[in-house]
Scaffold this motif. Structure first.
Motif, PDB file in Angstrom:
ATOM      1  N   GLN A 167       0.856  -1.184   0.000  1.00 24.89           N
ATOM      2  CA  GLN A 167       0.000   0.000   0.000  1.00 24.89           C
ATOM      3  C   GLN A 167       0.897   1.242   0.000  1.00 24.89           C
ATOM      4  OE1 GLN A 167      -2.486  -0.662   3.469  1.00 24.89           O
ATOM      5  NE2 GLN A 167      -3.971  -1.801   2.255  1.00 24.89           N
TER       6      GLN A 167
ATOM      7  N   PRO B 202       2.491   5.026  -0.118  1.00 23.84           N
ATOM      8  CA  PRO B 202       2.065   6.299   0.462  1.00 23.84           C
ATOM      9  C   PRO B 202       1.631   7.276  -0.620  1.00 23.84           C
ATOM     10  CG  PRO B 202       4.453   6.175   0.402  1.00 23.84           C
ATOM     11  CD  PRO B 202       3.947   4.826  -0.032  1.00 23.84           C
ATOM     12  N   ARG B 203       0.860   8.292  -0.198  1.00 24.42           N
ATOM     13  CA  ARG B 203       0.444   9.370  -1.104  1.00 24.42           C
ATOM     14  C   ARG B 203       1.169  10.656  -0.704  1.00 24.42           C
ATOM     15  NH1 ARG B 203      -4.572   7.631  -3.515  1.00 24.42           N
ATOM     16  NH2 ARG B 203      -5.211   5.651  -2.595  1.00 24.42           N
ATOM     17  N   PHE B 204       1.297  11.568  -1.663  1.00 21.26           N
ATOM     18  CA  PHE B 204       2.047  12.796  -1.421  1.00 21.26           C
ATOM     19  C   PHE B 204       1.246  13.985  -1.941  1.00 21.26           C
ATOM     20  CE2 PHE B 204       4.991   9.283  -2.078  1.00 21.26           C
ATOM     21  CZ  PHE B 204       5.806   9.363  -0.957  1.00 21.26           C
TER      22      PHE B 204
ATOM     23  N   GLU C 111       4.089   4.166  -8.059  1.00 16.11           N
ATOM     24  CA  GLU C 111       5.234   3.799  -7.227  1.00 16.11           C
ATOM     25  C   GLU C 111       6.176   2.865  -7.990  1.00 16.11           C
ATOM     26  OE1 GLU C 111       5.942   2.134  -2.769  1.00 16.11           O
ATOM     27  OE2 GLU C 111       4.930   0.811  -4.180  1.00 16.11           O
TER      28      GLU C 111
END
Length: 245
Positions: A89, A91-93, A148
């Motif tokens: 999963q 990460p988001r930014f 990713e």
């Protein structure tokens, strides 16, 4: 070359007892090999991958990458040595655009738009629809996953670790992903370690490592181990699947 020797990871249970997540794991991965780690859920696959990346600190044993003992190095130091990791999963930014993330991964502010689009195309994304988007909550889990993976490709690491890269992506993107893995391996410029239950990914491997109960149950060339996996699946084991989620 990656060398893992007598690796252990223990945690304390609710009653204060020691629980062995990894139990005396030893493994050698030669340069530019494609290794798939598979086995039942809860067997220790992800923990092993995270210890290689430095996300989990082992309680015993050692890890060596290209002659350097990395057992006590942090994530940043390992990344500088050419090790990359793809999360189940990612990460988001918020506020960071896809093209900026790709440029950071590539270590170049001069990454062209065309180069960024090429990485996105390799993971099954329509590049022009994503290159200027933010890596935030507007993207689905599968989209973030593919972005990713694109950043890992942009880094051109010597060791690429992917934890169930097929999770949450559609069949067309899964086909593009397997093509990308095949192409990376054909160039023989990186070592690939992929945790997967997917038959099509397992079938790409040079070697297969089966992990269960925190131990390596089987390890060997695909031609030897894959038929055993198929036999186990036919007999009722449920850890291998045929298509993408």
């Amino acid at each position: 070359m990656l060398e893992i020797r007598n690796l252990c990871y223990q945690v304390e249970g609710e009653a204060g007892e020691e629980l062995g997540i990894l139990n005396d794991v030893s493994l050698t991965v030669e340069d530019n090999q494609f290794v798939v780690i598979t086995g039942p859920n809860g067997g220790g696959k992800t923990t092993l991958a995270k210890t290689i990346m430095g996300l989990v600190k082992p309680t015993g044993g050692s890890i060596t990458w290209n002659g350097t003992d990395i057992t006590d190095l942090d994530i940043t130091s390992r990344a500088r040595l050419g090790i990359s990791y793809g999360f189940q999963q990612p990460p988001r930014f918020k506020g960071l655009r896809v093209k900026d993330l790709l440029a950071l991964a590539a270590g170049s502010e001069k990454l062209t738009r065309e180069e960024g689009c090429q990485y996105l195309t390799k993971v099954g994304l329509c590049a022009h629809d994503y290159i200027d988007r933010e890596v935030d909550a507007s993207l689905s889990g599968g989209e973030v996953k593919r972005i990713e993976i694109a950043t890992i490709l942009a880094r051109k690491s010597g060791l690429m670790i992917f934890d169930e890269p097929e999770a949450g992506i559609d069949l067309w993107s899964f086909a593009k992903l397997t093509e990308t893995f095949r192409a990376i391996h054909a160039k023989r410029q990186a070592t690939l370690i992929v945790i997967s239950h997917q038959e099509r990914i397992i079938n790409l491997a040079d070697e297969i490592v089966m992990i269960g109960d925190g131990k390596i149950q089987k390890h060997g060339p695909k031609e030897e181990i894959f038929p055993q996996i198929l036999a186990n699946t036919t007999a009722g084991c449920s850890y291998m699947t045929e298509g993408a989620n």
